[in-house]
Write a protein that holds these residues in place. Structure first.
Motif, short mmCIF file in Angstrom:
data_model
loop_
_atom_site.label_atom_id
_atom_site.label_comp_id
_atom_site.label_asym_id
_atom_site.label_seq_id
_atom_site.Cartn_x
_atom_site.Cartn_y
_atom_site.Cartn_z
N THR A 58 0.83 -1.20 0.00
CA THR A 58 0.00 0.00 0.00
C THR A 58 0.87 1.26 0.00
O THR A 58 0.56 2.23 -0.69
CB THR A 58 -0.93 0.01 1.25
OG1 THR A 58 -1.61 -1.24 1.32
CG2 THR A 58 -1.93 1.13 1.18
N GLU A 59 1.95 1.21 0.73
CA GLU A 59 2.85 2.37 0.79
C GLU A 59 3.44 2.66 -0.58
O GLU A 59 3.53 3.82 -1.01
CB GLU A 59 3.96 2.08 1.81
CG GLU A 59 4.75 3.31 2.21
CD GLU A 59 5.74 3.01 3.32
OE1 GLU A 59 6.89 3.44 3.17
OE2 GLU A 59 5.37 2.36 4.31
N GLU B 44 2.12 1.77 -3.50
CA GLU B 44 1.03 2.21 -4.37
C GLU B 44 0.72 3.69 -4.13
O GLU B 44 0.48 4.45 -5.08
CB GLU B 44 -0.21 1.34 -4.15
CG GLU B 44 -0.02 -0.06 -4.72
CD GLU B 44 -1.16 -1.02 -4.42
OE1 GLU B 44 -2.01 -0.72 -3.54
OE2 GLU B 44 -1.18 -2.08 -5.06
N ASN B 45 0.73 4.10 -2.86
CA ASN B 45 0.52 5.52 -2.54
C ASN B 45 1.64 6.38 -3.11
O ASN B 45 1.40 7.48 -3.62
CB ASN B 45 0.42 5.73 -1.03
CG ASN B 45 -0.86 5.15 -0.44
OD1 ASN B 45 -1.83 4.93 -1.17
ND2 ASN B 45 -0.86 4.92 0.86
N GLU B 46 2.87 5.87 -3.03
CA GLU B 46 4.04 6.61 -3.53
C GLU B 46 3.96 6.80 -5.04
O GLU B 46 4.25 7.88 -5.57
CB GLU B 46 5.32 5.86 -3.15
CG GLU B 46 6.61 6.49 -3.61
CD GLU B 46 7.00 7.71 -2.78
OE1 GLU B 46 7.73 8.55 -3.31
OE2 GLU B 46 6.58 7.81 -1.61
#
Length: 182
Positions: free
Chosen positions: A2-3, A5-7
């Motif tokens: 998730t981190e 993907e957010n980046e």
């Protein structure tokens, strides 16, 4: 994930992360191996000594005084091998077998943990870069292990190390270390 993907602002697949890490690891391995090979190719003098004995004594309040007496006795003798190291619980002394009688005289009241005879040493002078390149010792010891060499002791300073092996294994060990340079 998730981190990441957010980046990146989009979906990231696990396979893509695994492949990126694999490529990164291969690149780092190549750089590290290149540095190790450069240091190994610049190994200096290799010295072999035979007829050595390795003594291990329990640590005590008197062991250092006994060691000083031994050094005083062997200091006047020529061509004698002597080295020692002190750990938390034991002191190790390696000498030319010709002075075993002096070790046994001075240390007769000390607790002998182990005595190994018929040893040989191989001392390798390393280039100064060895202290800033990780894996040098691992690389050398790995090759010795692959050949089934039993290392009884390792003694090192900043730019050289000495291994003790049985006299029956010294020829193979020497060849392994010498061949590393080629």
């Amino acid at each position: 994930m998730t981190e990441l993907e957010n980046e990146f602002g989009k979906e990231v697949k696990q396979g893509a992360v695994v492949m990126s890490l694999k490529r990164l690891t291969e690149e780092l391995d190549f750089k590290l191996n290149h540095k190790i090979n450069k240091v190994i190719k610049n190994i200096g003098e290799i010295t072999v000594r035979s007829e050595l004995t390795d003594y291990t004594f329990a640590a005590s309040e008197t062991v250092l005084n006994k060691q000083a007496d031994l050094i005083s006795d062997i200091n006047t003798l020529s061509d004698i091998f002597y080295t020692s190291s002190r750990g938390v619980n034991e002191t190790n002394i390696v000498v030319s077998s010709s002075v075993n009688h002096l070790v046994e005289k001075h240390f007769m009241r000390e607790k002998l943990i182990q005595k190994l005879d018929n040893l040989a040493s191989i001392t390798v002078k390393l280039p100064k870069e060895n202290i800033v390149v990780p894996g040098i010792y691992y690389f050398i010891f790995q090759r010795l292990a692959w050949e089934g060499i039993i290392i009884n002791e390792v003694i090192s300073t900043s730019n050289e190390f000495t291994i003790l092996v049985g006299e029956d294994q010294v020829d193979v060990a020497f060849k392994v270390i010498k061949d590393l340079k080629n």
